[in-house]
Design an enzyme around this catalytic site. Sequence first.
Site, PDB file in Angstrom:
ATOM      1  N   ASP A   3       0.802  -1.212   0.000  1.00  0.00           N
ATOM      2  CA  ASP A   3       0.000   0.000   0.000  1.00  0.00           C
ATOM      3  C   ASP A   3       0.845   1.277   0.000  1.00  0.00           C
ATOM      4  OD1 ASP A   3      -2.648   1.063   0.029  1.00  0.00           O
ATOM      5  OD2 ASP A   3      -2.395   1.631   2.119  1.00  0.00           O
ATOM      6  N   HIS A   4       0.291   2.322  -0.625  1.00  0.00           N
ATOM      7  CA  HIS A   4       0.896   3.658  -0.640  1.00  0.00           C
ATOM      8  C   HIS A   4       2.372   3.633  -1.012  1.00  0.00           C
ATOM      9  CE1 HIS A   4      -2.201   6.509   0.412  1.00  0.00           C
ATOM     10  NE2 HIS A   4      -2.682   5.659   1.301  1.00  0.00           N
TER      11      HIS A   4
ATOM     12  N   GLU B  69      -4.313   6.621  -6.858  1.00  0.00           N
ATOM     13  CA  GLU B  69      -5.074   7.628  -6.110  1.00  0.00           C
ATOM     14  C   GLU B  69      -5.155   8.924  -6.894  1.00  0.00           C
ATOM     15  OE1 GLU B  69      -4.275  10.130  -2.041  1.00  0.00           O
ATOM     16  OE2 GLU B  69      -4.203   7.957  -1.903  1.00  0.00           O
TER      17      GLU B  69
ATOM     18  N   HIS C 112      -9.817   5.414   1.361  1.00  0.00           N
ATOM     19  CA  HIS C 112      -8.728   5.457   2.334  1.00  0.00           C
ATOM     20  C   HIS C 112      -9.192   6.258   3.552  1.00  0.00           C
ATOM     21  CE1 HIS C 112      -5.054   4.373  -0.332  1.00  0.00           C
ATOM     22  NE2 HIS C 112      -6.151   3.850  -0.833  1.00  0.00           N
ATOM     23  N   GLY C 113      -8.510   6.056   4.676  1.00  0.00           N
ATOM     24  CA  GLY C 113      -8.852   6.809   5.873  1.00  0.00           C
ATOM     25  C   GLY C 113     -10.180   6.405   6.493  1.00  0.00           C
TER      26      GLY C 113
END
Length: 283
Positions: free
Chosen positions: A84-85, A136, A211-212
């Site tokens: 991820d990320h 994203e 996300h978040g």
Amino acid sequence: MPLVPTGELIARVRSADGAVAAFNVITLEHAEAIAAGAERVGRPAILQISENAVKFHGGDLSAVAAAAAAVARASSAPLGLHLDHVVSPDLLRTAHTEGFSSVMFDASKLNYGDNVKATAEAVRWGHERGIWVEAELGRVGGKDGEPPLDAHTPGVRTDPAEAAAYVADTGVDALAVAVGSTHAMTRRTATLDHTLITALRDAVPVPLVLHGSSGVPDDELRAAIAAGMTKINIGTALNTAFTGAVRDHLAAHPDVVDPRKYLVPAREAMAGTVAHFLTVVSP
């Protein structure tokens, strides 16, 4: 059970108009808790390791990836493994050798043109190796001296028309969008833009990712899934449960020095949190 490819898990829930939760792994206890929570409620889940977690482990992906994969394979629940990320191209290129079926390549802090170029290259590289690629997109600042904005800064939103062009130009398999959630929220007070989620769902052919999600209340999550969200990312909620349990145990037992004494309740607290979120996103 063998690892289940992320793309397969996403396809399963999307065909049923549902969602799958992806939980951040930092320690071995995180991975064990995710597996335990998924087994408890009989739901699939994704174990995801971020670039920041890799940095925490000295920059070496192999050990934490091997541990997470081993936990997932030993579980009776259908579990996937996701990187991820990822910002670093070098880290991206280790994904296929460490057992990841998917990666989120994060070029969201670049301007739109550079984001498209970098992401398209990551997608090309990933697809050549059978890797499912998430990216994203949100509004990026920088005009008239404004500093670049993270895609999840409050007030920043993903534009549906831009999202449609972005997906077409990059070939991504899923798109993380900015619709009102924010990373690292410890209170569940976020309000999402469900009208925008629906517009984004209608504008792009690929699954949407939130996300978040730790800061999003249960009813907001349910509404977001009904509006079109398919992958729900959760990290901070596990850390909140972990740290709270450790604090409580040490406060009650101040002489404890054996970490197993407080890691057991910490792992159990995370497993309970995982089980709860899984019943919310896939009832």
